[in-house]
Design an enzyme around this catalytic site. Structure first.
Site, PDB file in Angstrom:
ATOM      1  N   ARG A  72      41.970  40.819  50.285  1.00 11.19           N
ATOM      2  CA  ARG A  72      42.110  41.646  49.085  1.00 11.19           C
ATOM      3  C   ARG A  72      41.586  43.077  49.297  1.00 11.19           C
ATOM      4  O   ARG A  72      40.995  43.671  48.414  1.00 11.19           O
ATOM      5  CB  ARG A  72      41.405  40.996  47.884  1.00 11.19           C
ATOM      6  CG  ARG A  72      41.969  39.635  47.517  1.00 11.19           C
ATOM      7  CD  ARG A  72      43.444  39.705  47.124  1.00 11.19           C
ATOM      8  NE  ARG A  72      43.971  38.383  46.815  1.00 11.19           N
ATOM      9  CZ  ARG A  72      44.619  37.607  47.693  1.00 11.19           C
ATOM     10  NH1 ARG A  72      44.834  38.041  48.926  1.00 11.19           N
ATOM     11  NH2 ARG A  72      45.056  36.419  47.352  1.00 11.19           N
ATOM     12  N   SER A  97      44.659  36.192  39.089  1.00 12.15           N
ATOM     13  CA  SER A  97      43.303  35.723  39.394  1.00 12.15           C
ATOM     14  C   SER A  97      42.300  36.821  39.067  1.00 12.15           C
ATOM     15  O   SER A  97      42.409  37.942  39.564  1.00 12.15           O
ATOM     16  CB  SER A  97      43.186  35.340  40.870  1.00 12.15           C
ATOM     17  OG  SER A  97      44.045  34.262  41.176  1.00 12.15           O
ATOM     18  N   GLU A 136      38.466  40.705  40.993  1.00 11.20           N
ATOM     19  CA  GLU A 136      39.648  41.170  41.710  1.00 11.20           C
ATOM     20  C   GLU A 136      40.335  42.260  40.889  1.00 11.20           C
ATOM     21  O   GLU A 136      41.043  43.102  41.425  1.00 11.20           O
ATOM     22  CB  GLU A 136      40.600  40.010  41.979  1.00 11.20           C
ATOM     23  CG  GLU A 136      41.758  40.337  42.883  1.00 11.20           C
ATOM     24  CD  GLU A 136      42.529  39.099  43.315  1.00 11.20           C
ATOM     25  OE1 GLU A 136      43.765  39.147  43.244  1.00 11.20           O
ATOM     26  OE2 GLU A 136      41.898  38.101  43.696  1.00 11.20           O
TER      27      GLU A 136
END
Length: 305
Positions: free
Chosen positions: A179, A230, A300
């Protein structure tokens, strides 16, 4: 003189064909469906226009923010005193000169990219079909799902650095990680396009794989409610959703924001949620998970300010 006055005059003179919206609600452009008005929001249709918009922003003292589909963003309720540049119109998608090569501009949706590759008999992007973001955002965050990630398919990325101009960076230079990428470490850098190198595959089998993953996604994720996917990154040695569920936080709410009862790794807007509600719920989940497990969850979701 306020930056918007200078910006309006400059864009009228130099970029008359670029669509510019005034006091545009970010809630219309984020998957959470929250966020107050951006002072100005521009939608370039060519990379050259994007480069000029960023140059004009620097000249008039504006703080630019480049965004794709807004699928991983939390914009403040009070709005943004910024120039928001949407890349949705930067949507060129074509085969490259090299066998197995696909060229995609930053505004191309990952679903469209995966579908295009499938129709060309090119494998390796089935995992991306259900990710609700764009190539630009996906490159920044190294978007992934079900064991796949963009870093596996990207050969070269064309990136604009405000002080250095446009550069073409190979996969290693992009420094992809979980990420993250070079773009997360250089927030002033903007991905303009990318070249993907993909192996040949059977279109029928690729389509079946995309459908299988989509059915799996629908069965396990709360796609019926606005969210940013998410909410938290996967902590080392754990799964965020599992930790949150084990702490008994499924269904926990702040205002209209709720920890999904279907998948605890998602915070959703059940109707009428504000960005403040969502931010407060993110903090509350972090606090309770840390208190009970000692694991610090990292969002995130990107907070825009």
């Amino acid at each position: 003189m306020d930056w918007v006055e200078v910006f309006d005059r400059q864009t009228a003179a130099l970029l008359p064909d670029v669509r510019v919206l005034r006091e545009e609600a970010m809630a219309k452009h984020t998957s959470f469906r929250t966020g107050g008005p951006a002072k100005r929001m521009a939608f370039p249709e060519r990379g050259e226009q994007l480069v000029l918009l960023l140059s004009l922003a620097a000249e008039c003292g504006a703080r630019p923010f480049v965004m794709g589909n807004g699928t991983n963003l939390l914009a403040p309720d009070e709005g943004l005193d910024r120039l928001v540049i949407g890349t949705s119109a930067l949507c060129r998608l074509e085969l490259g000169e090299t066998q197995g090569s696909v060229i995609a501009e930053a505004g191309v949706s990952l679903a469209r990219l995966a579908d295009f590759a499938c129709r060309q008999g090119l494998a390796g992007l089935a995992f991306a079909h259900g990710i609700p973001g764009t190539v630009g955002g996906g490159l920044c965050m190294n978007a992934g799902a079900y064991g796949g990630e963009l870093a596996q398919a990207v050969a070269e990325t064309t990136v604009l650095f405000l002080n250095e101009g446009v550069k073409r960076l190979d996969r290693e230079t992009m420094a992809f990680g979980y990420r993250r990428s070079l773009l997360t470490d250089c927030p002033d850098a903007v991905a303009l396009s990318a070249e993907f190198r993909l192996p040949p595959g059977d279109p029928v089998q690729i389509r079946e794989e995309m459908q299988r993953l989509m059915e799996r996604r629908k069965a396990s994720q709360p796609l019926e409610w606005p969210s940013a996917g998410s909410t938290f990154k996967r902590p080392e040695g754990h799964f965020a959703g599992t930790l949150i569920e084990q702490c008994g936080l499924k269904g926990l709410s702040v205002g209209g924001a709720q920890v999904s009862e279907k998948h605890a790794g998602f915070i959703v807007n059940r109707g009428g949620a504000s960005s403040s509600d969502i931010a407060a719920l993110i903090r509350l989940v972090q606090e309770r998970v840390y208190e009970r497990t000692g694991v610090q969850l990292e969002p995130e979701v990107k907070f825009v300010g």
